[in-house]
Design an enzyme around this catalytic site. Structure first.
Site, short mmCIF file in Angstrom:
data_model
loop_
_atom_site.label_atom_id
_atom_site.label_comp_id
_atom_site.label_asym_id
_atom_site.label_seq_id
_atom_site.Cartn_x
_atom_site.Cartn_y
_atom_site.Cartn_z
N ARG A 174 5.07 -11.65 2.72
CA ARG A 174 5.03 -12.14 1.34
C ARG A 174 5.99 -11.31 0.52
NH1 ARG A 174 0.49 -10.15 -0.90
NH2 ARG A 174 1.78 -8.82 -2.22
N ASN A 177 5.95 -7.52 1.58
CA ASN A 177 4.67 -7.09 2.15
C ASN A 177 4.54 -7.66 3.56
OD1 ASN A 177 1.90 -6.73 2.78
ND2 ASN A 177 1.39 -6.66 0.61
N GLU A 223 9.31 -6.31 -3.86
CA GLU A 223 9.02 -5.74 -2.55
C GLU A 223 8.64 -6.82 -1.56
OE1 GLU A 223 5.89 -2.99 -3.63
OE2 GLU A 223 4.36 -4.36 -2.89
N GLU A 281 -6.95 1.17 0.87
CA GLU A 281 -7.11 -0.27 0.80
C GLU A 281 -8.17 -0.79 1.78
OE1 GLU A 281 -3.25 -2.42 0.39
OE2 GLU A 281 -2.40 -0.42 0.60
N GLY A 294 -2.44 -9.81 1.96
CA GLY A 294 -3.88 -10.02 1.95
C GLY A 294 -4.29 -11.40 2.42
N TYR A 313 -7.69 -8.67 -7.01
CA TYR A 313 -8.81 -8.89 -6.11
C TYR A 313 -10.13 -9.25 -6.77
CZ TYR A 313 -5.54 -7.05 -2.75
OH TYR A 313 -4.43 -6.88 -1.97
N ASP A 364 7.47 -10.44 -3.30
CA ASP A 364 7.08 -10.48 -4.72
C ASP A 364 8.31 -10.32 -5.60
OD1 ASP A 364 4.46 -10.62 -3.83
OD2 ASP A 364 4.17 -8.45 -3.91
N SER A 368 -1.28 -3.21 -2.53
CA SER A 368 -2.39 -3.76 -3.31
C SER A 368 -2.46 -3.22 -4.73
CB SER A 368 -3.73 -3.50 -2.60
OG SER A 368 -3.79 -4.19 -1.39
#
Length: 312
Positions: free
Chosen positions: A257, A275, A273, A20, A279, A218, A259, A146
């Site tokens: 974060r 994070n 999950e 990443e 990002g 992205y 999800d 990611s």
């Protein structure tokens, strides 16, 4: 942190050694520029194996960790920073390591009463040979982020098998296989404030084409973000509260974060999950959600620096 920004030297870690790296370089660039806008003295550090020596020479007041993936996000760099006694942003060693291990983090979240997907870990060669659970399902590395190395497998599809079973596969011999949950892809940012974790809002993410993979995350225009997400009020509220509960259960600090997938036919909200190093690129969800609640990018990164700690 009690110093004024102009008196505070922040080392922004970016790049690194993981798959990443490019995402991290983008996150780091944005964060460094925002910190400079907020008045901090900033040094950009492309983190390598000599990181401890580099930081010992720089002597920053705070490290802003904008690394993603293994080594930078899995507790290793956090351990280096604690050894050097430098306050740093985001979660500590244990929460970082736990969040990067999808199998172990699912066990913790489930024990906390949160609904997580089924499935489990399987040998990648077996996964490449046959359907280990009924399709559709998702195959992903157990310790990557990611959406690197993630595949959605439908009945009759086997294009993923060449990659997962290849000698060049670098994401470990055990892969996570989970039933595919149809419906909406949701994300919730949580700030670990002194008064307790605060969820900002819920974003509904729709990839422009196909699955919410690395490109959809992205690439400019790769996905459409709707915030606040259009959901039944009780589901919206549940996503906020569950993200806060997950932040606590995993031992996160700073920004996280969470999800989700929401099957609007079955009215089923499932936590995918957490994070710990989300990002911070121009297309990322965290700065977008912060802006929605009135927190600008420079204000957000300033809060993260002021929240930085170093456990003793």
């Amino acid at each position: 942190m009690s110093r004024a920004p102009s008196e505070t030297h922040v080392a922004v870690l970016m790049g690194g050694l993981s798959s990443e790296r490019e995402v991290s370089l983008s996150s780091g660039k944005g964060c460094a520029e925002a910190l400079e806008t907020a008045g901090f003295r900033v040094t950009r550090v492309d983190a390598g194996r000599d990181l401890a020596q580099v930081l010992a020479g720089l002597k920053p007041d705070v490290v802003f960790n904008a690394l993603h993936g293994d080594w930078g996000e899995d507790g290793c760099v956090q351990g280096v920073l604690e050894t050097l006694a430098i306050p740093y942003t985001h979660s500590g060693v244990l929460a970082s390591a736990l969040a990067m291990d999808k199998d172990k983090s699912k066990a913790v979240l489930k024990a906390a009463g949160l609904k997580v997907p089924g499935g489990g870990l399987f040998d990648r060669h077996e996964v490449a040979r046959r359907h280990v659970i009924d399709p559709p399902y998702v195959v992903k590395p157990n310790a990557e982020g990611s959406s690197v190395g993630v595949y959605l497998v439908r009945e009759g599809s086997n294009d993923f098998a060449t990659e997962v079973g290849a000698d060049g596969w670098t994401y470990g011999d055990l892969v996570m296989v989970e039933p595919f949950i149809p419906g909406k892809e949701l994300a919730v940012t949580v700030l670990g404030e002194a008064s307790g974790p605060r969820a900002l809002t819920v974003t509904d993410i729709t990839p422009v084409k196909g699955f919410y993979d690395y490109e959809a995350k992205y690439a400019p225009g790769g996905s459409v973000h709707v915030l606040p997400a259009v959901l039944p009020p009780e589901v919206f509220e549940a996503a906020l509260r569950q993200a806060e509960a997950a932040h606590v259960a995993m031992g996160c600090r700073g920004v996280s974060r969470t999800d989700f997938r929401y099957d609007d036919v079955k009215d089923d909200l499932v936590l995918l999950e957490v994070n710990t190093q989300p990002g911070m690129t121009p297309t990322s969800l965290v700065p977008e959600q912060a802006a929605y609640v009135g927190l600008s990018y420079p204000e957000l990164v300033r809060w993260m620096v002021e929240d930085a700690t170093c456990p003793r």
